[in-house]
Write a protein that holds these residues in place. Structure first.
Motif, short mmCIF file in Angstrom:
data_model
loop_
_atom_site.label_atom_id
_atom_site.label_comp_id
_atom_site.label_asym_id
_atom_site.label_seq_id
_atom_site.Cartn_x
_atom_site.Cartn_y
_atom_site.Cartn_z
N ALA A 88 0.86 -1.19 0.00
CA ALA A 88 0.00 0.00 0.00
C ALA A 88 0.89 1.24 0.00
O ALA A 88 1.87 1.30 0.74
CB ALA A 88 -0.92 0.01 1.21
N ILE A 89 0.53 2.20 -0.83
CA ILE A 89 1.25 3.47 -0.91
C ILE A 89 0.24 4.58 -0.71
O ILE A 89 -0.80 4.62 -1.39
CB ILE A 89 1.96 3.63 -2.27
CG1 ILE A 89 3.05 2.58 -2.41
CG2 ILE A 89 2.51 5.04 -2.41
CD1 ILE A 89 3.78 2.62 -3.72
N GLU A 90 0.52 5.47 0.22
CA GLU A 90 -0.34 6.63 0.45
C GLU A 90 0.37 7.84 -0.14
O GLU A 90 1.43 8.25 0.34
CB GLU A 90 -0.58 6.83 1.95
CG GLU A 90 -1.59 7.91 2.26
CD GLU A 90 -2.99 7.63 1.72
OE1 GLU A 90 -3.64 8.61 1.28
OE2 GLU A 90 -3.43 6.47 1.71
N GLY A 91 -0.20 8.37 -1.23
CA GLY A 91 0.41 9.51 -1.91
C GLY A 91 0.50 9.23 -3.40
O GLY A 91 0.16 8.14 -3.87
N ASN A 92 0.96 10.22 -4.15
CA ASN A 92 1.07 10.09 -5.60
C ASN A 92 2.29 9.24 -5.97
O ASN A 92 3.34 9.34 -5.35
CB ASN A 92 1.20 11.47 -6.25
CG ASN A 92 -0.03 12.31 -6.02
OD1 ASN A 92 -1.13 11.79 -5.82
ND2 ASN A 92 0.13 13.61 -6.04
N LEU A 93 2.12 8.44 -7.01
CA LEU A 93 3.20 7.62 -7.54
C LEU A 93 3.39 8.00 -8.99
O LEU A 93 2.51 7.80 -9.82
CB LEU A 93 2.85 6.14 -7.40
CG LEU A 93 3.91 5.13 -7.80
CD1 LEU A 93 5.18 5.32 -6.97
CD2 LEU A 93 3.38 3.71 -7.62
N ILE A 94 4.56 8.59 -9.32
CA ILE A 94 4.85 9.06 -10.66
C ILE A 94 6.09 8.33 -11.17
O ILE A 94 7.15 8.37 -10.52
CB ILE A 94 5.09 10.59 -10.67
CG1 ILE A 94 3.86 11.30 -10.12
CG2 ILE A 94 5.39 11.07 -12.09
CD1 ILE A 94 4.06 12.78 -9.87
N LEU A 95 5.94 7.66 -12.32
CA LEU A 95 7.02 6.84 -12.86
C LEU A 95 7.33 7.25 -14.29
O LEU A 95 6.46 7.71 -15.01
CB LEU A 95 6.61 5.36 -12.84
CG LEU A 95 6.21 4.81 -11.47
CD1 LEU A 95 5.37 3.58 -11.63
CD2 LEU A 95 7.45 4.52 -10.67
N ASP A 96 8.59 7.02 -14.71
CA ASP A 96 8.95 7.29 -16.10
C ASP A 96 8.95 6.01 -16.92
O ASP A 96 9.45 5.97 -18.03
CB ASP A 96 10.31 7.98 -16.19
CG ASP A 96 11.46 7.11 -15.69
OD1 ASP A 96 11.18 6.03 -15.13
OD2 ASP A 96 12.62 7.50 -15.85
N HIS A 97 8.39 4.93 -16.36
CA HIS A 97 8.33 3.64 -17.04
C HIS A 97 7.05 2.92 -16.63
O HIS A 97 6.22 3.48 -15.93
CB HIS A 97 9.57 2.81 -16.71
CG HIS A 97 9.81 2.65 -15.23
ND1 HIS A 97 10.54 3.55 -14.51
CD2 HIS A 97 9.39 1.72 -14.36
CE1 HIS A 97 10.57 3.18 -13.25
NE2 HIS A 97 9.87 2.06 -13.12
N GLY A 98 6.90 1.68 -17.05
CA GLY A 98 5.69 0.92 -16.81
C GLY A 98 5.53 0.48 -15.36
O GLY A 98 6.49 0.47 -14.58
N VAL A 99 4.29 0.12 -15.01
CA VAL A 99 4.00 -0.32 -13.65
C VAL A 99 2.87 -1.34 -13.69
O VAL A 99 1.95 -1.23 -14.50
CB VAL A 99 3.63 0.88 -12.74
CG1 VAL A 99 2.39 1.60 -13.24
CG2 VAL A 99 3.43 0.44 -11.29
N SER A 100 2.99 -2.36 -12.83
CA SER A 100 1.91 -3.32 -12.61
C SER A 100 1.55 -3.25 -11.14
O SER A 100 2.40 -3.51 -10.28
CB SER A 100 2.33 -4.74 -12.97
OG SER A 100 2.32 -4.92 -14.37
N LEU A 101 0.31 -2.91 -10.85
CA LEU A 101 -0.15 -2.70 -9.48
C LEU A 101 -1.13 -3.79 -9.09
O LEU A 101 -2.16 -3.98 -9.75
CB LEU A 101 -0.83 -1.32 -9.38
CG LEU A 101 -1.60 -1.04 -8.10
CD1 LEU A 101 -0.63 -0.86 -6.94
CD2 LEU A 101 -2.46 0.18 -8.24
N PHE A 102 -0.81 -4.49 -8.01
CA PHE A 102 -1.70 -5.50 -7.45
C PHE A 102 -2.04 -5.14 -6.01
O PHE A 102 -2.74 -5.87 -5.34
CB PHE A 102 -1.07 -6.89 -7.53
CG PHE A 102 -0.84 -7.33 -8.95
CD1 PHE A 102 -1.85 -7.94 -9.67
CD2 PHE A 102 0.38 -7.12 -9.57
CE1 PHE A 102 -1.64 -8.34 -10.98
CE2 PHE A 102 0.59 -7.51 -10.88
CZ PHE A 102 -0.42 -8.13 -11.58
N GLY A 103 -1.52 -4.01 -5.53
CA GLY A 103 -1.78 -3.53 -4.18
C GLY A 103 -2.70 -2.32 -4.22
O GLY A 103 -3.58 -2.23 -5.08
N ILE A 104 -2.48 -1.39 -3.30
CA ILE A 104 -3.35 -0.21 -3.16
C ILE A 104 -2.51 1.05 -3.25
O ILE A 104 -1.45 1.16 -2.62
CB ILE A 104 -4.07 -0.24 -1.80
CG1 ILE A 104 -4.96 -1.48 -1.69
CG2 ILE A 104 -4.91 1.02 -1.60
CD1 ILE A 104 -5.52 -1.72 -0.31
#
Length: 137
Positions: free
Chosen positions: A15-31
């Motif tokens: 779980a991440i609380e806050g904005n998540l900014i990436l310069d590449h791909g992401v696969s999210l299975f959490g929150i």
């Protein structure tokens, strides 16, 4: 030179609380309790994944849940649930289990305005002569 593939994986139970900014791909299975933005590659909200905020990416695939607006600059595939408006530029595909609570809006691809690489001509005697010759007619 060989191209590298960069993908961030957020596993179930994370779980991440806050904005998540990436310069590449992401696969999210959490929150993620904030915005999830990927500038390049695939942004995938997998089964069991939840985003409580805006999702923005080049290629977006939603198999989980997004509670916020979705912005896709390229392709968009929805097999999960979206509670928010959807803005897309390229192609969109809705799977048999897609659930939407919001509006679908096709928008124009955002234009990037770059500086003109040609130099601005400076005033010279040639231009002054040309103008003088043209104004005398």
């Amino acid at each position: 030179m060989k191209a590298t593939l960069n993908v961030t994986l957020l596993a179930p139970g994370s779980a991440i609380e806050g904005n998540l900014i990436l310069d590449h791909g992401v696969s999210l299975f959490g929150i993620v309790g904030g915005n999830l933005i990927s500038n390049e590659g695939l942004l995938h909200v997998g089964p069991g994944g939840l985003v409580k905020g805006q999702v923005e990416g080049e290629h977006v695939r939603i198999d989980g849940v997004v509670e916020g607006d979705v912005h896709a600059r390229g392709s968009l595939e929805i097999n999960g649930r979206v509670k928010g408006n959807i803005f897309y530029c390229g192609t969109i595909r809705l799977g048999p289990s897609a659930s939407l609570e919001g509006q679908l809006k096709r928008v124009a691809r955002e234009l990037t305005i770059e500086n003109d690489p040609s130099p601005v001509p400076e005033a010279s005697n040639v231009q002054q002569i040309t103008r003088a010759a043209g104004s005398g007619s």
